[in-house]
Design a protein around this motif. Structure first.
Motif, short mmCIF file in Angstrom:
data_model
loop_
_atom_site.label_atom_id
_atom_site.label_comp_id
_atom_site.label_asym_id
_atom_site.label_seq_id
_atom_site.Cartn_x
_atom_site.Cartn_y
_atom_site.Cartn_z
N ARG A 171 0.82 -1.21 0.00
CA ARG A 171 0.00 0.00 0.00
C ARG A 171 0.85 1.26 0.00
O ARG A 171 0.64 2.15 -0.82
N GLY B 121 -6.69 3.43 2.83
CA GLY B 121 -7.19 3.43 1.45
C GLY B 121 -8.42 4.28 1.28
O GLY B 121 -9.36 3.90 0.59
N ARG B 126 -7.11 7.83 -2.63
CA ARG B 126 -7.05 7.20 -3.95
C ARG B 126 -7.28 8.23 -5.05
O ARG B 126 -6.64 8.21 -6.09
#
Ligand SMILES: Nc1ncnc2c1ncn2[C@@H]1O[C@H](COP(=O)(O)OP(=O)(O)OP(=O)(O)O)[C@@H](O)[C@H]1O
Ligand SMILES: [Mg+2]
Lengths: 316, 263
Positions: A171, B121, B126
């Motif tokens: 990530r 996330g 993003r």
């Protein structure tokens, strides 16, 4: 969604394997997982961040010893011992990083080597606290939520640590942080001119990966319910470096392949040729660097690029 | 365009290396959208000026104000964060990364997502990553490297490497961009493209400080030119006045045979 399924599927396969293995094979499997977990985090430190640190195995040792000492001698319950040991590893990593990340290349290697050697001295001279040269024994993993954890259980915990390490590093590698680390590795002056705080980025990378090593070391401590100094010495630190280089430094998959290959060949070669296997590794590493500095993954990329080019030529 | 307040004001900028004064009490200012040429013979102190402005070298004396705020002496990453981006006289790509990734590194100062948000996330993290990628693609097209987008930087020609430096610096959405001899080593057609690019940058309101030896390239581009010799400013004016300034002709005579004569 597909990605998540893949992770779950991979985890399931890895978790089923321990139940199919004989005790000796299970031991190999667990240690292989330990090495792979370390190789993944070391690849981020060395291959991606370009920090040629030799302290990675030492941090695994700090995690292993800390959790055992906190449990058996400070009497902390397992959960708390894990948290405190991780915090301790993080604090030590931060201290080492603040000093070490200002050094480059050879000097960083020397400084972190000194730290690793110092740890071995402390472990050997630690008296009853560290069990001196004999290390610590006579402890065991307490039941977790009422479950008694056996051999396959420790393998599964190691798998969890390994996958968490990989998931976290993937990530951050695919974000501005990973780019910043690679940029510093390639050219720190240009990286700074692009607005990257070089010292801070290096410190974060060093501390994060060192804590990951400590986490892996903690699980390792419960494989055989014994920890002793030689495991965390410089031999294994160099071995880790070899794994990442042979597999393809900078590549997550390369680190995994390198770790599996070198660990297995060590396990199979050592009974046959004894300590000379180290010589064999030396030769493998030199040859690998000469043929393809990007390691096995680099070779694979090359072959694939050639195939694509050939197909294009055939098509036109 | 030039009637506005100066974006950056440099006063008495001095850099000594031991006994050598490489930059000696330099004064200048740049306004938004202005192209300021910086010329002078080899060793005049041009690159050193850039290195001091960008924080690579510590100044020996002087001041540098951006929007009236003193920023001289800040470390390089902080200077970049203030919107001062640079290219290097010698290409300094990130060799282990593709062309697109190199340009994305340039966007570092625009990043807002924290590591925590990246780990979680979040949609914002993003989206930001997507935006950086899109912006890098746009800049790669702008400098004419579209064909090379996914290539390894080691496969670029020298001239393409110069263009990559430009795209990378632009990705940081600079307010001021410092070019150190961007045209050196370029083919005539690459030079023409670079001229168009620099004009385009200035039209976006970005201030351009341009070191260049090639007068035929520089003089048509620059709004104003300052001339350095042995670290001191010997002239400051429009390209036309510089071309005929006796002190400038003197400094360059014997070296290039007169400013802009042949170069
Ligand atoms: N890091 C350094 N240490 C010592 N002296 C330096 C350093 N950098 C530059 N100098 C000296 O400072 C002077 C100015 O150099 P600088 O690189 O700024 O010149 P320049 O105008 O950019 O020249 P060129 O046109 O050749 O690029 C030269 O005499 C050079 O040798
Ligand atoms: Mg120069």
């Amino acid at each position: 969604m597909v990605a998540l399924m893949r992770w779950v599927g991979g985890a399931a396969v890895l978790c089923v394997i321990p139940f199919l293995l004989q005790p000796y094979e299970l031991d190999l499997y667990r240690k292989l997982l330990f090495w792979v977990a370390l190789a993944i985090s070391y690849n981020f430190l060395f291959g991606i961040s370009g920090q040629m640190a030799l302290s990675h195995f030492a941090f695994a040792g700090i995690g292993a010893y800390a959790v055992v000492i906190l449990m058996t001698q400070a009497g902390l319950p397992l959960g708390l011992a894990v948290v405190v040991a991780l915090a301790l590893a993080a604090a030590l990593a931060l201290i080492v990083a603040l000093a070490a990340t200002r050094l480059e290349g050879f000097y960083l290697a020397l400084a972190t080597l000194a730290f690793a050697q110092l740890l071995i001295v402390v472990l050997n001279e630690g008296g009853s606290l560290t069990g001196a040269t004999g290390g610590l024994t006579n402890y065991r993993l307490p039941p977790i939520f009422g479950f008694v954890i056996g051999g396959p259980g420790t393998a599964i915990i190691m798998i969890a640590v390994l996958l968490a390490t990989l998931a976290i590093l993937l990530r951050i590698d695919r974000s501005w942080f990973g780019r910043a680390c690679r940029a510093i590795r390639d050219n720190s002056e240009a990286a700074a001119a692009m607005g990257i705080d070089v010292a801070r980025t290096k410190t974060i990378a060093f501390t994060t990966t060192s804590v990951m090593a400590a986490a892996a070391g903690m699980v390792y401590a419960f494989f055989d319910n014994t920890v002793n100094p030689p495991v965390f010495g410089i031999d294994n630190a160099i071995m880790l470096l070899f794994m990442v280089i042979v597999g393809g430094s900078g590549s997550h998959l390369g680190a995994i392949i390198g770790a599996v290959l070198l660990k297995l060949s060590q396990d199979f070669l050592e009974p046959i040729v004894g300590h000379y296997h180290a010589l064999g590794f030396g030769v493998i590493v030199v040859v690998a660097i000469l043929i393809q500095p990007k390691g096995l993954i680099g070779m694979w990329d090359q072959i694939r690029a050639r195939r694509v080019a050939a197909r294009k030529r055939a098509a036109s | 365009m030039t009637g506005e307040q100066p974006l950056i004001e440099v006063r008495g900028l001095t850099k000594r290396f031991g006994g050598l004064t490489a930059v000696d009490g330099l004064d200048f200012e740049i306004r938004p959208g202005e192209v300021l040429g910086l010329i002078g013979p080899n060793g005049a102190g041009k690159s050193t000026t850039f290195n001091v402005i960008s924080g690579t070298y510590q100044a020996s004396a002087g001041s540098m104000r951006l929007d009236g705020e003193e920023i001289l002496g800040l470390p390089p990453h902080r200077i970049a964060a203030r919107g001062i981006m640079r290219t290097f006289q010698h290409n300094m790509p990130f060799e282990g990364m593709s062309v697109a990734e190199n340009v994305m590194v340039g966007a570092q100062t625009t990043v807002r997502s924290t590591l925590g948000r990246i780990l979680l996330g979040t949609a914002a993290a993003r989206a930001e990553e997507q935006a950086i990628r899109a912006r890098a693609d746009e800049l790669i097209d702008f400098v004419g490297l579209s064909e090379e987008r996914d290539a390894e930087v080691t496969s670029l020609s020298f001239g393409q490497g110069r263009l990559l430096e430009t795209a990378r610096a632009l990705a940081g959405e600079p307010r001021i961009i410092l070019f150190d001899e961007p045209a050196a080593g370029l083919t005539p057609s690459e030079c023409d493209r670079l001229g168009v690019i620099i004009r385009g940058i200035a039209e976006r309101g970005i201030a351009v400080l341009l070191i260049e030896h090639d007068m035929r390239f520089l003089l048509p581009l620059a709004d104003r030119v300052i001339v350095l010799n042995f670290g001191q400013k010997i002239a400051d004016g429009t390209p036309d006045t510089i071309r005929t300034d006796p002190a400038v002709v003197d400094a360059y005579l014997g070296e290039a045979g007169g400013v802009g004569a042949d170069a």
